[in-house]
Design a protein around this motif. Structure first.
Motif: not given
Length: 351
Positions: A266-291
């Motif tokens: 399950n750790l391998l399945a939760e690939i971006h929910h491990q210490p040192g990972t997570g989502f860059p919020l400005e990168g997320l915002r950029s994807i939405f704004e580009d669309a």
């Protein structure tokens, strides 16, 4: 009643070449499969790819990556393979014990009400929940009278979701969604994006299939700040396996830790929910704004997006060990609403 494939076909496209000319052919899938197939299959006349339909009428609109996992034994080295293995095994338990707090349903209902309140479309609204799991979100939104479609990589999840909610279901890869442009008024996911290796593609695909007056809800996702733990916190975090295994016999919500190998998968399945990972919020915002979408972010939201929930004991400990303020809402999970509304979405429709 119209069969599910005929209801789905007008909104489907080939996930490989993007053609909207998919055809239903009245012959079985021309190849061996690891599941029982029906008497029909889907085919793309442009790229000549063929797609199976299960015996119980679930179309499998696979990407090349998903097809490889189905036709070969799912590999834990692949995020898709890990998710198939985990959820084929735990779907029933997940449905019973995971994300059962009422605030989860209320928060998503609040977000969906805000999106639909600014939609120019009249009912019915078309809705996709990608990574639908065994159908919690589909069930929570039944009172909105949506035409809902659940998409997942696990056929077990899809069967449970369909039985629990009555929604249409499609097996597909969120990074290459098998749907035409701008066909959904509402696109949702809850605690799923961190399971998807190419999360940027999944977000961009959600924007592509969403109508201009529609909206997108991402719920319970980790930011980079949330999981930026210290080495000491990570060490303590990794001690949980034997402790949670013991607790799993009396605390049913910890069912996945009863089998240590399954918990590690399950750790391998939760690939971006491990210490040192997570989502860059400005990168997320950029994807939405580009669309062409605006993005409203809510940090540590409670049952209402405008409230803040207190941190869990585990997060208090990990943040204290990381020398951070555990009550800072930015260190909790976030909910995101994407829309083309020029102003933040306000509390709207309720059911």
């Amino acid at each position: 009643m119209t069969d599910p494939i005929s209801r789905l076909l007008p909104i489907l496209q080939c996930p490989l070449c993007g053609s909207s000319a998919l055809e239903k052919r009245s012959t079985p899938y021309p190849g061996s499969l690891p599941f029982d197939s029906g008497d029909d299959h889907l085919a793309c006349p442009v790229c000549e790819e063929t797609f199976p339909i299960t015996a119980d009428q679930i179309p499998v609109l696979w990407s090349a990556a998903l097809k490889g996992q189905f036709l070969n034994r799912p590999s834990p080295d692949s995020a898709i393979g890990a998710n198939i293995q985990v959820y084929d095994a735990i779907s029933d338990d997940y449905q019973c014990y995971t994300r059962r707090l009422p605030e989860n349903a209320l928060r998503i209902q609040d977000g969906v009400g805000r999106i639909l309140a600014q939609s120019a479309e009249t009912s019915p609204h078309y809705h996709l929940d990608f990574g639908c799991g065994p159908g919690q979100v589909l069930g929570w939104l039944k009172d909105f009278e949506l035409v809902s479609v659940g998409m997942d990589v696990s056929l077990v999840n899809l069967r449970n979701a369909r039985e629990a909610s009555g929604a249409l279901v499609v097996c597909g890869d969120a990074a290459q969604m098998p749907f035409k442009d701008e066909v959904f008024d509402l696109v949702t996911e809850a605690s799923v994006l961190h399971h998807i290796l190419d999360w940027q593609a999944a977000v961009a695909e959600g924007c592509r299939i969403c109508k201009p007056q529609g909206g997108i809800l991402l719920d319970a996702e980790p930011s980079q700040d949330m999981v930026a733990f210290s080495k000491l916190a990570v060490f303590v975090f990794n001690l949980r396996f034997p402790i949670y295994k013991l607790l799993s016999y009396v605390w049913k919500e910890k069912y996945i830790f009863r089998d240590t190998q399954q918990a590690k998968l399950n750790l391998l399945a939760e690939i971006h929910h491990q210490p040192g990972t997570g989502f860059p919020l400005e990168g997320l915002r950029s994807i939405f704004e580009d669309a062409g979408f605006n993005l409203d972010l809510y940090h540590s939201p409670g049952a209402d997006l405008d409230t803040t929930r207190p941190p869990k004991l585990k997060n208090i400990l990990l943040n204290l060990l990381s020398f951070r303020n555990p009550w800072n809402p930015r260190l909790g999970s976030f909910t995101a609403l994407g829309s083309q509304s020029p102003t933040p979405l306000k509390k709207g429709l309720t059911r």
